[in-house]
Design a protein around this motif. Sequence first.
Motif, mmCIF file in Angstrom:
data_model
loop_
_atom_site.group_PDB
_atom_site.id
_atom_site.type_symbol
_atom_site.label_atom_id
_atom_site.label_comp_id
_atom_site.label_asym_id
_atom_site.label_seq_id
_atom_site.Cartn_x
_atom_site.Cartn_y
_atom_site.Cartn_z
ATOM 1 N N LEU A 10 23.157 29.032 43.259
ATOM 2 C CA LEU A 10 22.940 28.263 44.688
ATOM 3 C C LEU A 10 24.178 28.738 45.605
ATOM 4 O O LEU A 10 23.938 28.596 46.633
ATOM 5 C CB LEU A 10 22.863 26.634 44.342
ATOM 6 N N LEU A 11 25.197 29.171 45.076
ATOM 7 C CA LEU A 11 26.401 29.600 45.893
ATOM 8 C C LEU A 11 26.320 31.110 45.908
ATOM 9 O O LEU A 11 27.012 31.426 46.619
ATOM 10 C CB LEU A 11 27.685 29.015 45.150
ATOM 11 N N HIS A 12 25.259 31.518 45.583
ATOM 12 C CA HIS A 12 25.040 33.149 45.761
ATOM 13 C C HIS A 12 26.078 33.949 45.244
ATOM 14 O O HIS A 12 26.693 34.958 45.867
ATOM 15 C CB HIS A 12 24.622 33.478 47.278
ATOM 16 N N LEU A 13 26.935 33.493 44.249
ATOM 17 C CA LEU A 13 28.082 34.212 43.535
ATOM 18 C C LEU A 13 27.602 35.376 42.909
ATOM 19 O O LEU A 13 28.631 36.408 42.803
ATOM 20 C CB LEU A 13 28.736 33.337 42.691
ATOM 21 N N ASP A 14 26.463 35.894 42.919
ATOM 22 C CA ASP A 14 25.987 37.142 42.359
ATOM 23 C C ASP A 14 26.184 38.017 43.174
ATOM 24 O O ASP A 14 26.078 39.380 42.928
ATOM 25 C CB ASP A 14 24.360 36.899 41.880
ATOM 26 N N LEU A 15 26.416 37.822 44.666
ATOM 27 C CA LEU A 15 26.264 38.482 45.763
ATOM 28 C C LEU A 15 27.725 39.158 45.779
ATOM 29 O O LEU A 15 28.068 40.086 46.424
ATOM 30 C CB LEU A 15 25.824 37.992 47.110
ATOM 31 N N LEU A 16 28.674 38.442 45.076
ATOM 32 C CA LEU A 16 30.368 38.843 45.274
ATOM 33 C C LEU A 16 30.588 40.087 44.554
ATOM 34 O O LEU A 16 30.057 40.405 43.427
ATOM 35 C CB LEU A 16 31.054 37.642 44.795
ATOM 36 N N ASP A 17 31.589 40.959 44.983
ATOM 37 C CA ASP A 17 32.027 42.236 44.407
ATOM 38 C C ASP A 17 33.083 41.752 43.277
ATOM 39 O O ASP A 17 33.450 42.802 42.495
ATOM 40 C CB ASP A 17 32.445 43.045 45.334
ATOM 41 N N CYS A 18 33.703 40.698 43.629
ATOM 42 C CA CYS A 18 34.918 40.472 42.626
ATOM 43 C C CYS A 18 34.613 39.997 41.293
ATOM 44 O O CYS A 18 33.244 39.582 41.178
ATOM 45 C CB CYS A 18 35.852 39.543 43.534
ATOM 46 N N ILE A 20 36.529 32.416 40.115
ATOM 47 C CA ILE A 20 36.372 33.403 41.392
ATOM 48 C C ILE A 20 37.430 34.139 41.571
ATOM 49 O O ILE A 20 38.631 33.587 42.197
ATOM 50 C CB ILE A 20 35.541 32.708 42.611
ATOM 51 N N ASP A 21 37.508 35.214 41.445
ATOM 52 C CA ASP A 21 39.019 36.208 41.616
ATOM 53 C C ASP A 21 38.896 36.624 43.169
ATOM 54 O O ASP A 21 39.030 37.817 43.496
ATOM 55 C CB ASP A 21 38.951 37.307 40.716
ATOM 56 N N ILE A 24 39.956 33.496 28.953
ATOM 57 C CA ILE A 24 39.615 33.941 30.265
ATOM 58 C C ILE A 24 40.928 34.235 31.065
ATOM 59 O O ILE A 24 41.646 33.242 31.472
ATOM 60 C CB ILE A 24 38.708 33.390 31.249
ATOM 61 N N ASP A 25 41.035 35.508 31.568
ATOM 62 C CA ASP A 25 42.456 35.663 31.967
ATOM 63 C C ASP A 25 42.401 34.883 33.429
ATOM 64 O O ASP A 25 41.753 34.666 34.012
ATOM 65 C CB ASP A 25 42.524 37.279 32.733
ATOM 66 N N SER A 26 43.779 34.133 33.774
ATOM 67 C CA SER A 26 44.014 33.541 34.773
ATOM 68 C C SER A 26 43.921 34.349 35.955
ATOM 69 O O SER A 26 44.451 35.637 36.041
ATOM 70 C CB SER A 26 45.161 32.730 34.768
ATOM 71 N N ILE A 27 43.511 33.713 37.271
ATOM 72 C CA ILE A 27 43.449 34.378 38.611
ATOM 73 C C ILE A 27 44.687 34.356 39.439
ATOM 74 O O ILE A 27 45.375 33.427 39.088
ATOM 75 C CB ILE A 27 42.108 34.068 39.098
ATOM 76 N N LYS A 28 45.051 35.270 40.021
ATOM 77 C CA LYS A 28 46.180 35.215 41.115
ATOM 78 C C LYS A 28 45.797 34.590 42.490
ATOM 79 O O LYS A 28 46.373 33.800 42.928
ATOM 80 C CB LYS A 28 46.805 36.808 41.267
#
Lengths: 138, 303
Positions: A26-34, A55-56, A3-7
């Motif tokens: 639980l952290l609602h990460l599905d709502l993120l655009d990144c 998480i990018d 998986i590409d490393s993130i900056k």
Amino acid sequence: MNIDSIKNGIVIDHIEAGKGMEIYTLLHLDLLDCSVAIIKNVNSQKMGKKDIIKIDSQIDLDMDILGYVSPDATVDIIKDGKLCEKKKMTLPEKLTNVIFCKNPRCITTTEQELPNIFNLTDKKNRVYRCVYCESKGE
Amino acid sequence: MRSVIDIKDLSIKEIEEIIAVAEDIIANPQKYAHKCDGKKLATLFFEPSTRTRLSFEAAMYELGGNVLSVSDANTSSASKGESVSDTAKVVSCYADIIAMRHPKEGAPLVAATNASIPVINAGDGGHNHPTQTLADLLTIHREKGHFDNLTVGFCGDLKFGRTVHSLISALSRYSGIKFVLISPDELKLPGYVKTNLSEMGIEFVETKDLVEVMPDLDILYMTRVQGERFFNEEDYLRLKDSYILTPEKLTTAKYDLCILHPLPRVNEISVAVDDDPRACYFKQVLNGKYMRMSLILKLLEVD
């Protein structure tokens, strides 16, 4: 598997294997655009198997949820491609709307606008109790 | 704003102060007859209760105060769906102090969080009943003169009995206390209460046999097996007569045993025991009124 490393972003590492999706929800990460990557069952010397979430983006994480679901997890803050901070989780003293009281006699079952608040009452055995009825949280 | 939801909300020192004032009320009732002139107690009882409500109301009247009363949830705005927090805010506009009984555990805490006046928990489900504990403590104090180094037996429903949990919690703070827990398997003291006792290094034994442990007891706290705490009628009918105290069972008891019961009694203490000088449960009722008077004075900060 690569998986590409993130900056600039966050890596939640050392998640107990199988808990990655629960934390994602639980952290609602599905709502993120990144971009968000959940990597399951990664080989780990220390844990045997573990999950990782990447998480990018720099976001505020609810450390209480993370600490409750996977207290051995670590949070790596990545800036300009470099690890600039590593946070270890601890069991939170108080949980709000993370777990819900199952006691049918508890006031939270009829007054559903009340926040479900649990306090850590036994750190050794990870026991949380409802502040209203003192029932054990599950 | 100070409220009392759990007996642990009061320190040992505060309980001693409340007992001292109650003793003074007993000795000099006239001195307290006008202490609450112009003050109003709201008794909000969303669950059937006669004695606790009457005790609170008698306490306030004997202090010179007045009472606003809700004694039937069906005739209150709760039946229209009003929340406990809204009820607490509204009643705060009318009264100076609230005594609340509610079938839902934690309701008085919600009321206390939202009210602008003190709230006293008068019983919430199977959870807490701190003023009954105050009544129990004054009775033990008057009969024994101390709280330490007592062997206290609890008999009957130790699982759902909120008065049992509160009294155990209060007495656990004194040294040399030993508990004898007498119940059928289905009604044993909850595990977390026993864990707390173990962690505090407090000695306790569990048994099903009341007669066997009778000679050891300084206090015997009898409880009713309450039908309203069961989801299953069959379980209730099977267990309700598990332990009945009779004069015959008391033959091996200490001469200065103190028999307590939070009342109401169904049949778990034979009426033949009532004339035994060791039966203290009706004194306990009267002591409850004095402790409620003392608590009201404390929370209203009346000297």
